[in-house]
Every structure is written in structure tokens, then in C-alpha cells.
Design a protein around this motif. Structure first.
Motif, PDB file in Angstrom:
ATOM      1  N   LYS A 151       2.262   2.976   6.123  1.00 42.34           N
ATOM      2  CA  LYS A 151       3.651   3.065   6.596  1.00 42.34           C
ATOM      3  C   LYS A 151       3.689   3.162   8.119  1.00 42.34           C
ATOM      4  CE  LYS A 151       6.819   5.561   4.397  1.00 42.34           C
ATOM      5  NZ  LYS A 151       7.959   4.619   4.177  1.00 42.34           N
ATOM      6  N   PHE A 152       2.754   3.947   8.684  1.00 41.66           N
ATOM      7  CA  PHE A 152       2.688   4.093  10.137  1.00 41.66           C
ATOM      8  C   PHE A 152       2.358   2.754  10.796  1.00 41.66           C
ATOM      9  CE2 PHE A 152       0.138   4.961  14.002  1.00 41.66           C
ATOM     10  CZ  PHE A 152       1.128   5.560  14.772  1.00 41.66           C
TER      11      PHE A 152
ATOM     12  N   ASP B  93      10.304   8.478  11.988  1.00 41.61           N
ATOM     13  CA  ASP B  93      10.952   9.771  11.741  1.00 41.61           C
ATOM     14  C   ASP B  93      10.624  10.292  10.344  1.00 41.61           C
ATOM     15  OD1 ASP B  93      12.048   9.823  14.257  1.00 41.61           O
ATOM     16  OD2 ASP B  93      14.008   9.050  13.643  1.00 41.61           O
ATOM     17  N   VAL B  94      10.525   9.381   9.376  1.00 41.93           N
ATOM     18  CA  VAL B  94      10.129   9.777   8.015  1.00 41.93           C
ATOM     19  C   VAL B  94       8.704  10.313   8.038  1.00 41.93           C
ATOM     20  CG1 VAL B  94       9.642   8.937   5.687  1.00 41.93           C
ATOM     21  CG2 VAL B  94      11.687   8.151   6.893  1.00 41.93           C
ATOM     22  N   LEU B  95       7.836   9.650   8.798  1.00 44.53           N
ATOM     23  CA  LEU B  95       6.420  10.029   8.849  1.00 44.53           C
ATOM     24  C   LEU B  95       6.156  11.299   9.642  1.00 44.53           C
ATOM     25  CD1 LEU B  95       4.764   6.535   9.326  1.00 44.53           C
ATOM     26  CD2 LEU B  95       4.306   8.120   7.454  1.00 44.53           C
ATOM     27  N   SER B  96       7.138  11.760  10.378  1.00 43.97           N
ATOM     28  CA  SER B  96       6.931  12.981  11.175  1.00 43.97           C
ATOM     29  C   SER B  96       6.648  14.188  10.283  1.00 43.97           C
ATOM     30  CB  SER B  96       8.153  13.258  12.049  1.00 43.97           C
ATOM     31  OG  SER B  96       9.307  13.495  11.249  1.00 43.97           O
ATOM     32  N   ALA B  97       6.997  14.066   8.992  1.00 48.94           N
ATOM     33  CA  ALA B  97       6.716  15.146   8.035  1.00 48.94           C
ATOM     34  C   ALA B  97       5.515  14.811   7.150  1.00 48.94           C
ATOM     35  CB  ALA B  97       7.944  15.396   7.165  1.00 48.94           C
ATOM     36  N   ALA B  98       4.685  13.865   7.580  1.00 45.89           N
ATOM     37  CA  ALA B  98       3.530  13.435   6.784  1.00 45.89           C
ATOM     38  C   ALA B  98       2.535  14.572   6.603  1.00 45.89           C
ATOM     39  CB  ALA B  98       2.835  12.246   7.458  1.00 45.89           C
ATOM     40  N   THR B  99       1.814  14.517   5.489  1.00 47.01           N
ATOM     41  CA  THR B  99       0.809  15.545   5.190  1.00 47.01           C
ATOM     42  C   THR B  99      -0.289  15.569   6.238  1.00 47.01           C
ATOM     43  OG1 THR B  99       1.220  15.223   2.838  1.00 47.01           O
ATOM     44  CG2 THR B  99      -0.783  16.408   3.436  1.00 47.01           C
ATOM     45  N   SER B 100      -0.737  14.382   6.649  1.00 50.90           N
ATOM     46  CA  SER B 100      -1.779  14.283   7.670  1.00 50.90           C
ATOM     47  C   SER B 100      -1.204  14.657   9.036  1.00 50.90           C
ATOM     48  CB  SER B 100      -2.340  12.866   7.724  1.00 50.90           C
ATOM     49  OG  SER B 100      -3.103  12.676   8.892  1.00 50.90           O
ATOM     50  N   LYS B 101      -1.781  15.681   9.656  1.00 49.64           N
ATOM     51  CA  LYS B 101      -1.278  16.143  10.944  1.00 49.64           C
ATOM     52  C   LYS B 101      -1.445  15.074  12.015  1.00 49.64           C
ATOM     53  CE  LYS B 101      -1.190  20.187  13.961  1.00 49.64           C
ATOM     54  NZ  LYS B 101      -1.757  21.519  14.252  1.00 49.64           N
ATOM     55  N   LEU B 102      -2.537  14.297  11.917  1.00 47.07           N
ATOM     56  CA  LEU B 102      -2.788  13.255  12.902  1.00 47.07           C
ATOM     57  C   LEU B 102      -1.724  12.173  12.829  1.00 47.07           C
ATOM     58  CD1 LEU B 102      -4.685  12.246  15.115  1.00 47.07           C
ATOM     59  CD2 LEU B 102      -6.007  11.066  13.352  1.00 47.07           C
TER      60      LEU B 102
ATOM     61  N   ILE C  95       0.843  -1.203   0.000  1.00 43.18           N
ATOM     62  CA  ILE C  95       0.000   0.000   0.000  1.00 43.18           C
ATOM     63  C   ILE C  95       0.875   1.248   0.000  1.00 43.18           C
ATOM     64  CG2 ILE C  95      -1.761   1.297   1.263  1.00 43.18           C
ATOM     65  CD1 ILE C  95      -2.580  -1.459   2.509  1.00 43.18           C
ATOM     66  N   ASP C  96       1.908   1.227   0.831  1.00 45.78           N
ATOM     67  CA  ASP C  96       2.845   2.360   0.906  1.00 45.78           C
ATOM     68  C   ASP C  96       3.497   2.604  -0.452  1.00 45.78           C
ATOM     69  OD1 ASP C  96       4.630   4.309   1.767  1.00 45.78           O
ATOM     70  OD2 ASP C  96       6.022   2.871   2.651  1.00 45.78           O
ATOM     71  N   LYS C  97       3.861   1.519  -1.151  1.00 42.25           N
ATOM     72  CA  LYS C  97       4.494   1.640  -2.465  1.00 42.25           C
ATOM     73  C   LYS C  97       3.510   2.139  -3.519  1.00 42.25           C
ATOM     74  CE  LYS C  97       7.163  -1.003  -5.862  1.00 42.25           C
ATOM     75  NZ  LYS C  97       7.727  -2.345  -6.209  1.00 42.25           N
ATOM     76  N   ASP C  98       2.250   1.670  -3.464  1.00 40.31           N
ATOM     77  CA  ASP C  98       1.231   2.069  -4.437  1.00 40.31           C
ATOM     78  C   ASP C  98       0.815   3.530  -4.281  1.00 40.31           C
ATOM     79  OD1 ASP C  98       1.152  -0.396  -5.592  1.00 40.31           O
ATOM     80  OD2 ASP C  98      -0.730  -1.039  -4.660  1.00 40.31           O
ATOM     81  N   MET C  99       0.778   4.000  -3.020  1.00 49.58           N
ATOM     82  CA  MET C  99       0.236   5.345  -2.745  1.00 49.58           C
ATOM     83  C   MET C  99       1.153   6.104  -1.785  1.00 49.58           C
ATOM     84  SD  MET C  99      -3.756   4.174  -2.265  1.00 49.58           S
ATOM     85  CE  MET C  99      -4.420   5.727  -2.863  1.00 49.58           C
TER      86      MET C  99
ATOM     87  N   THR D 272       2.332   9.113  -1.603  1.00 48.08           N
ATOM     88  CA  THR D 272       2.041  10.497  -1.226  1.00 48.08           C
ATOM     89  C   THR D 272       0.609  10.663  -0.707  1.00 48.08           C
ATOM     90  OG1 THR D 272       1.362  11.049  -3.497  1.00 48.08           O
ATOM     91  CG2 THR D 272       3.688  11.368  -2.915  1.00 48.08           C
ATOM     92  N   ASP D 273      -0.143   9.585  -0.653  1.00 55.01           N
ATOM     93  CA  ASP D 273      -1.532   9.639  -0.194  1.00 55.01           C
ATOM     94  C   ASP D 273      -1.598   9.378   1.303  1.00 55.01           C
ATOM     95  OD1 ASP D 273      -4.483   9.490  -1.492  1.00 55.01           O
ATOM     96  OD2 ASP D 273      -4.380   8.151   0.239  1.00 55.01           O
ATOM     97  N   VAL D 274      -2.635   9.886   1.946  1.00 50.43           N
ATOM     98  CA  VAL D 274      -2.826   9.657   3.383  1.00 50.43           C
ATOM     99  C   VAL D 274      -2.913   8.166   3.678  1.00 50.43           C
ATOM    100  CG1 VAL D 274      -4.400   9.990   5.335  1.00 50.43           C
ATOM    101  CG2 VAL D 274      -3.917  11.898   3.797  1.00 50.43           C
ATOM    102  N   LEU D 275      -3.550   7.415   2.771  1.00 49.56           N
ATOM    103  CA  LEU D 275      -3.677   5.973   2.961  1.00 49.56           C
ATOM    104  C   LEU D 275      -2.308   5.302   2.966  1.00 49.56           C
ATOM    105  CD1 LEU D 275      -5.915   3.797   3.274  1.00 49.56           C
ATOM    106  CD2 LEU D 275      -5.718   3.402   0.816  1.00 49.56           C
TER     107      LEU D 275
END
Length: 320
Positions: free
Chosen positions: A125-126, A146-155, A111-115, A117-120
Motif C-alpha cells: 500500500k505504501f 494517512d491510512v498507513l500512518s496507523a500501520a502496525t510497522s513503525k517504520l 498484495i494489499d487486498k490479499d494481506m 493486515t500483514d506488514v507485506l
């Protein structure tokens, strides 16, 4: 039909947020979900109910294989990438619940590889990082968080930051015995409190709250003055809220604020207290006090916007 679906939503929410779960309610809800989906079919218009039905089967009526079969069928019925990956995310959760670590990790990774830049994709990844946390791969989990700390989704970003800090604050440098073969918590000498907290967190994920409470007590026993105490107390408070032990939860949340108010979960404890007073203990003045505390003492918190809105509503302001 919409009314039937919404009624199932209400019953599902009540069931999944109350302890102990009444099996008769879970079985009746399972029957009604099955009937609704038989009448309406598996398609994009029923995605939400397919997912809830699968979650109910796996986590509440102990039929994980039926849930996997349902999600696999739903995936085969769609060509929409996001819809397919949404089902796959639920499938991975159930595989993890069953202890099929590598199957779950593979699906999260796909899923991480397919999307990417998407929230999904970020959510997958989380969850993969949390899987690594559960099995004791703390350093690898932290690198992904640490990579996800810059994720688009604030949550997702806030959750990633929280778990990254939790690991870094409690990880001993000599931890070279990480077990990646299965979900095994050996209770070894290295990072015992962190391993026990990871065990408790996984038990909560599995809805094994009684066992989780015991594990959380062990975290506090293993490190009574460590940085995991407030985390353990907070998780215990959330379980007590589900059990409707509101005064027990209140005491634990107050303890966090009194002894750990400047730490990472200070604003979470204040917000849960405000919600507790507003919705369960029906004490509007106390609720306002803690909403105000969030605005005053935790002005960078994720809860500030909602705290301001709830404070104004309780004060009687006219809101649009």
C-alpha cells in the motif's frame, strides 16, 4: 553452501551501496548468483537470493525482462501466499522502474487486498502511494499515506507520516492538472518544487543518482526558502555517502541541523551524522556527541533506542 550464499550477500550489499557502480562487479555478481540458483533451484530456501538476483538484473545490469521472467517462474513454483506476494512486490517494483505504472499499481493493489493486515500488505500500500506521488497524484497519495500512518510497522508508519506531511506542506490547493497517464513531470506552474522533488525521488528509485542530484538542485532553486530544502539536502547527502564523499555529506547534514534542526528531518540528519562519524570518519567523540543529541533533543525519534545503544558501546559500557 551457506558460506557461498553469505559471501554473495556481502558482495550484493557492497555493490548496491556504492557509487559509481562498477559494471564488471555487477556482471560477475550476476554470473555467480545465476550459478548458485542453477545449483540449488528456485524454492523457499533460496527466496532471498532469488529476490536479490532479480533486483540485480533489473536495477544494475539492465535486464529487467529477465528479472520479471525469474520472478514469474518463482511465483509459479510456490503455493505459499506470502512467498508469492513477496515475489509479486519485487515484480511490481521492476514494472514501476520500467514505467509500466498501471501494471505495477495493479500488483501492489492485489498484495494489499490479499494481506491487508500483514506488514507485506502495508508495504505494498505504501509503495502504491509512492507511485501516486511519483506521477503527481499528490492528493490521492496523501489519502493513502494517512491510512498507513496507523500501520502496525513503525517504520512504514513513520515513512507514511513523513510523506503525508511533505505533501500537505507543499501542495497548493489549485492543483487540478495531475497527470495520471504516465510518469510525466511537466514542470507546470502548480506545485513546481513538489513535482520536481517527486521526479528526483523517482530517479533515486531508478538508481539514476546523477540525474537525481540535478533535480534536487532544481528543487532548491525553485523554492530556496521553502519546506523542501532540507528534504533535498538530505537526499543529496545520502547520495554523497554512497559516492564515498563523506566530507561533502557531512557539510550538507550539518547545514540541515543548523538551518532546519527543528523540522521533520532533524533527527534523521543527526543520526546520519553520528553514523558517518562512527563508521566512516572514525571520530568516536563526534559520533557520541550526535548520538547524545538524538537522545536529548529528539527523544521521540525512531533512532533513540539505537542511539543509546551505540553511545554506550562507544563509551565502553559492557553490553549484553
Amino acid at each position: 553452501m551457506l558460506a557461498k550464499m553469505k559471501l554473495l550477500d556481502v558482495r550484493y550489499t557492497m555493490l548496491t551501496n556504492t557509487l559509481p557502480v562498477k559494471m564488471v562487479d555487477a556482471v560477475n555478481l550476476e554470473r555467480d548468483f545465476k550459478k548458485l540458483l542453477n545449483e540449488n533451484g528456485l524454492h523457499s530456501g533460496t527466496t532471498d537470493w532469488i529476490r536479490k538476483y532479480a533486483h540485480l538484473l533489473a536495477f544494475f545490469t539492465n535486464k529487467p525482462q529477465e528479472a520479471i521472467d525469474l520472478l514469474s517462474q518463482a511465483m509459479a513454483n510456490t503455493n505459499d501466499t506470502k512467498e508469492k506476494n513477496t515475489y509479486k512486490l519485487d515484480l511490481a517494483d521492476i514494472q514501476l522502474y520500467m514505467g509500466n505504472v498501471w501494471d505495477a499499481s495493479l500488483n501492489y493493489s492485489q498484495i494489499d487486498k490479499d494481506m491487508p493486515t500483514d506488514v507485506l500488505g502495508n508495504e505494498a500500500k505504501f509503495k502504491n502511494a509512492k507511485l501516486s506521488f511519483y506521477i503527481g497524484e499528490f492528493k490521492w497519495a496523501k489519502s493513502q499515506l494517512d491510512v498507513l500512518s496507523a500501520a502496525t510497522s513503525k517504520l512504514i508508519s513513520n515513512d507514511a507520516i513523513y510523506f503525508s506531511l511533505l505533501i500537505s506542506d507543499n501542495l497548493e490547493e489549485d492543483d487540478d492538472d495531475e497527470d495520471t497517464v504516465a510518469i510525466v513531470f511537466d514542470g507546470g506552474a502548480s506545485n513546481p518544487a513538489l513535482k520536481k522533488y517527486a521526479e528526483a525521488d523517482f530517479l533515486i528509485f531508478q538508481n539514476k543518482d546523477e540525474e537525481a542530484m540535478v533535480a534536487l538542485d532544481s528543487v532548491i532553486t525553485l523554492s530556496p526558502f521553502g519546506t523542501l530544502v532540507d528534504d533535498a539536502l538530505y537526499q543529496k547527502a545520502l547520495i554523497l555517502i554512497k559516492r564515498k564523499d563523506y566530507f561533502g555529506a557531512e557539510a550538507l547534514l550539518q547545514k540541515i541541523l543548523n538551518n532546519h534542526g527543528t523540522e521533520l528531518l532533524g533527527d534523521d540528519a543527526a543520526y546520519q551524522l553520528a553514523q558517518l562519524y562512527e563508521y566512516y570518519l572514525k571520530d568516536s567523540s563526534k559520533a557520541m556527541e550526535y548520538y547524545q543529541k538524538i537522545m536529548r533533543d529528539y527523544n521521540g525519534s525512531l533512532y533513540v533506542v539505537d542511539a543509546r545503544k551505540r553511545y554506550r558501546a562507544l563509551r565502553g559500557d559492557t553490553l549484553e
